[in-house]
Design an enzyme around this catalytic site. Structure first.
Site, PDB file in Angstrom:
ATOM      1  N   GLU A  66      59.163  90.895 -18.568  1.00 22.81           N
ATOM      2  CA  GLU A  66      60.436  91.265 -17.959  1.00 22.81           C
ATOM      3  C   GLU A  66      61.062  90.091 -17.213  1.00 22.81           C
ATOM      4  O   GLU A  66      62.283  89.888 -17.259  1.00 22.81           O
ATOM      5  CB  GLU A  66      60.233  92.441 -16.997  1.00 22.81           C
ATOM      6  CG  GLU A  66      59.690  93.699 -17.664  1.00 22.81           C
ATOM      7  CD  GLU A  66      58.181  93.809 -17.592  1.00 22.81           C
ATOM      8  OE1 GLU A  66      57.670  94.928 -17.449  1.00 22.81           O
ATOM      9  OE2 GLU A  66      57.502  92.753 -17.699  1.00 22.81           O
ATOM     10  N   TRP A 191      24.849  84.887 -48.414  1.00 20.40           N
ATOM     11  CA  TRP A 191      26.259  85.180 -48.642  1.00 20.40           C
ATOM     12  C   TRP A 191      26.437  86.313 -49.648  1.00 20.40           C
ATOM     13  O   TRP A 191      25.826  86.330 -50.711  1.00 20.40           O
ATOM     14  CB  TRP A 191      27.001  83.939 -49.131  1.00 20.40           C
ATOM     15  CG  TRP A 191      27.079  82.855 -48.093  1.00 20.40           C
ATOM     16  CD1 TRP A 191      26.507  81.622 -48.142  1.00 20.40           C
ATOM     17  CD2 TRP A 191      27.753  82.922 -46.840  1.00 20.40           C
ATOM     18  NE1 TRP A 191      26.771  80.910 -47.000  1.00 20.40           N
ATOM     19  CE2 TRP A 191      27.539  81.690 -46.176  1.00 20.40           C
ATOM     20  CE3 TRP A 191      28.510  83.902 -46.192  1.00 20.40           C
ATOM     21  CZ2 TRP A 191      28.069  81.409 -44.921  1.00 20.40           C
ATOM     22  CZ3 TRP A 191      29.023  83.631 -44.940  1.00 20.40           C
ATOM     23  CH2 TRP A 191      28.814  82.400 -44.321  1.00 20.40           C
ATOM     24  N   THR A 217      19.021  88.793 -36.411  1.00 26.14           N
ATOM     25  CA  THR A 217      20.113  88.069 -37.075  1.00 26.14           C
ATOM     26  C   THR A 217      20.174  86.632 -36.597  1.00 26.14           C
ATOM     27  O   THR A 217      20.380  85.702 -37.388  1.00 26.14           O
ATOM     28  CB  THR A 217      21.458  88.777 -36.808  1.00 26.14           C
ATOM     29  OG1 THR A 217      21.395  90.117 -37.291  1.00 26.14           O
ATOM     30  CG2 THR A 217      22.603  88.051 -37.499  1.00 26.14           C
ATOM     31  N   LEU A 225      28.720  81.375 -35.067  1.00 25.42           N
ATOM     32  CA  LEU A 225      29.682  82.338 -34.530  1.00 25.42           C
ATOM     33  C   LEU A 225      30.898  81.650 -33.914  1.00 25.42           C
ATOM     34  O   LEU A 225      31.480  82.140 -32.943  1.00 25.42           O
ATOM     35  CB  LEU A 225      29.019  83.265 -33.499  1.00 25.42           C
ATOM     36  CG  LEU A 225      27.819  84.075 -33.991  1.00 25.42           C
ATOM     37  CD1 LEU A 225      27.287  84.950 -32.864  1.00 25.42           C
ATOM     38  CD2 LEU A 225      28.174  84.921 -35.201  1.00 25.42           C
ATOM     39  N   ARG A 228      35.657  78.162 -37.550  1.00 29.57           N
ATOM     40  CA  ARG A 228      35.680  76.967 -38.390  1.00 29.57           C
ATOM     41  C   ARG A 228      36.777  77.058 -39.449  1.00 29.57           C
ATOM     42  O   ARG A 228      37.278  76.039 -39.911  1.00 29.57           O
ATOM     43  CB  ARG A 228      34.320  76.787 -39.083  1.00 29.57           C
ATOM     44  CG  ARG A 228      33.174  76.614 -38.092  1.00 29.57           C
ATOM     45  CD  ARG A 228      31.827  76.468 -38.774  1.00 29.57           C
ATOM     46  NE  ARG A 228      31.455  77.625 -39.578  1.00 29.57           N
ATOM     47  CZ  ARG A 228      30.954  78.752 -39.074  1.00 29.57           C
ATOM     48  NH1 ARG A 228      30.790  78.883 -37.779  1.00 29.57           N
ATOM     49  NH2 ARG A 228      30.631  79.754 -39.872  1.00 29.57           N
ATOM     50  N   GLU A 303      28.201  92.025 -34.783  1.00 28.32           N
ATOM     51  CA  GLU A 303      27.807  91.453 -36.070  1.00 28.32           C
ATOM     52  C   GLU A 303      26.290  91.487 -36.247  1.00 28.32           C
ATOM     53  O   GLU A 303      25.732  90.717 -37.017  1.00 28.32           O
ATOM     54  CB  GLU A 303      28.323  90.010 -36.200  1.00 28.32           C
ATOM     55  CG  GLU A 303      29.828  89.894 -36.380  1.00 28.32           C
ATOM     56  CD  GLU A 303      30.252  88.535 -36.914  1.00 28.32           C
ATOM     57  OE1 GLU A 303      29.390  87.805 -37.463  1.00 28.32           O
ATOM     58  OE2 GLU A 303      31.436  88.189 -36.792  1.00 28.32           O
ATOM     59  N   GLY A 305      22.406  93.020 -37.088  1.00 26.80           N
ATOM     60  CA  GLY A 305      21.815  93.560 -38.302  1.00 26.80           C
ATOM     61  C   GLY A 305      21.896  95.073 -38.332  1.00 26.80           C
ATOM     62  O   GLY A 305      22.437  95.714 -37.422  1.00 26.80           O
TER      63      GLY A 305
END
Length: 362
Positions: A66, A191, A217, A225, A228, A303, A305
């Protein structure tokens, strides 16, 4: 009396009001991540059917939307004949900046259109009430659902007293998240999806303020993490390590992003991370969420497991789930979490698919 007026006026809207409120939302989005833990807010000022000023909250601790919109108006005399549109109720308290509702009253703006009420306890209708008592015509509820959606992290944080939780995992076409890897294959992720999907993951990380992974994990994948494949601020990395199993040479401790380790006792060495300690009887998830709430961290990606993800699922402790599906099949290995929900949205990245779920039962 105030509540009655509120309920009546929330139904009043027009296509013209929707257009100006949509512009507020577009402006507000420009402050994403940079204004947290404040909400994203945009504002436009309209005189005689023409936008004469606009602004958005650009950086936490600096001027609100505002203020920026009012200051952008070249002819300040027009303010007394204008309508101010804003997607969130103007504040009524002194924080990092003075109350925006006071500024609106001081500049004698006769009409204000608000997207939705601010749930923050120090506002929560007080800004609207103050303006109405000053004789300003206040209308509330224009594009209400869209305004709520934009700041869903902020609203959830205020209501649930915890971060907005987004679960994320990738699974194969036959429902596995990993193979049965031996220790000699630890250190790199398995992957499942393609490069385009991985870029989407980094884009999501740039939107949220924390990422939680499990101990297994961290050991198996050794993830960084970090951002990139996208730009933005690095999220806080959170790693439970109650039994001090995580070695100091993991990427989590590389100082390329802040890290929070959750332990039962301190590390014997000096690591580049923050630490909170929890005893063995405490629920580690509750401890993490409580800590993040008190640190004003409004959103977190999980993220971890399958074990960690399943614990969030079983407790109903999630707001969104982003599940990436690859075309590859493992035929055996570690099964994906049991998740019996229907997706609300699909995105495709060539041969990988993203399914987005929302927890509407809260």
């Amino acid at each position: 009396m105030f509540t009655f007026v509120f309920n009546i006026q929330i139904k009043m809207h027009s296509n013209t009001n929707n257009i100006y409120m949509q512009r507020c939302l577009e402006l507000a989005k420009l402050g994403e991540r940079r204004v947290s833990p404040n909400p994203m807010v945009g504002c436009v000022i309209v005189h005689d059917g023409k936008i004469i000023g606009e602004g958005f909250h650009q950086l936490y601790g600096q001027a609100h939307a505002e203020v920026n919109a009012i200051n952008s108006v070249a002819n300040q005399n027009l303010l007394t004949k204008s309508t101010l549109y804003v997607n969130l109720e103007p504040c009524a308290h002194y924080g990092k900046t003075p109350p925006c509702s006071d500024l609106i009253i001081d500049r004698q703006i006769p009409s204000v259109v608000v997207g939705t009420v601010d749930p923050f306890a120090k506002v929560a209708g007080k800004g609207i009430e103050k303006m109405m008592k000053a004789g300003i015509d206040v209308r509330v509820g224009i594009l209400h659902d869209e305004c709520m959606e934009l700041n869903r992290r902020f609203f959830s944080f205020q209501k649930e007293k915890r971060p907005y939780i987004i679960m994320k995992w990738a699974q194969t076409a036959d429902g596995y998240v990993d193979t049965d890897r031996e220790a000699n294959l630890f250190g790199k992720p398995t992957w499942i999806t393609n490069e385009m999907a991985r870029i989407a993951v980094h884009k999501q990380r740039a939107t949220e303020t924390a990422i939680l992974i499990g101990t297994e994990t961290a050991l198996k994948d050794n993830p960084s993490l970090t951002l990139r494949d996208w730009y933005g601020e690095q999220a806080l990395r959170i790693a439970p390590d109650r039994n001090l199993r995580l070695p100091a040479n993991l990427n989590l401790f590389n100082n390329k992003a802040p890290t929070l380790a959750v332990l039962s006792r301190n590390y014997p060495d000096e690591r580049q991370c923050s630490i909170i300690t929890v005893d063995n009887q405490s629920d580690i998830i509750d401890a993490i969420l409580s800590h993040l709430y008190h640190e004003n961290i409004q959103s977190m990606i999980v993220e971890g497991g399958p074990k960690m993800l399943q614990s969030f699922i079983d407790r109903g402790l999630w707001d969104e789930a982003h599940v990436y599906i690859g075309q590859i099949c493992f035929k055996s290995g570690i099964k994906a979490p049991v998740f019996n929900y229907s997706p609300e949205k699909f995105d495709r990245f060539y041969n990988s698919e993203l399914r987005i779920f929302r927890n509407r039962k809260q």
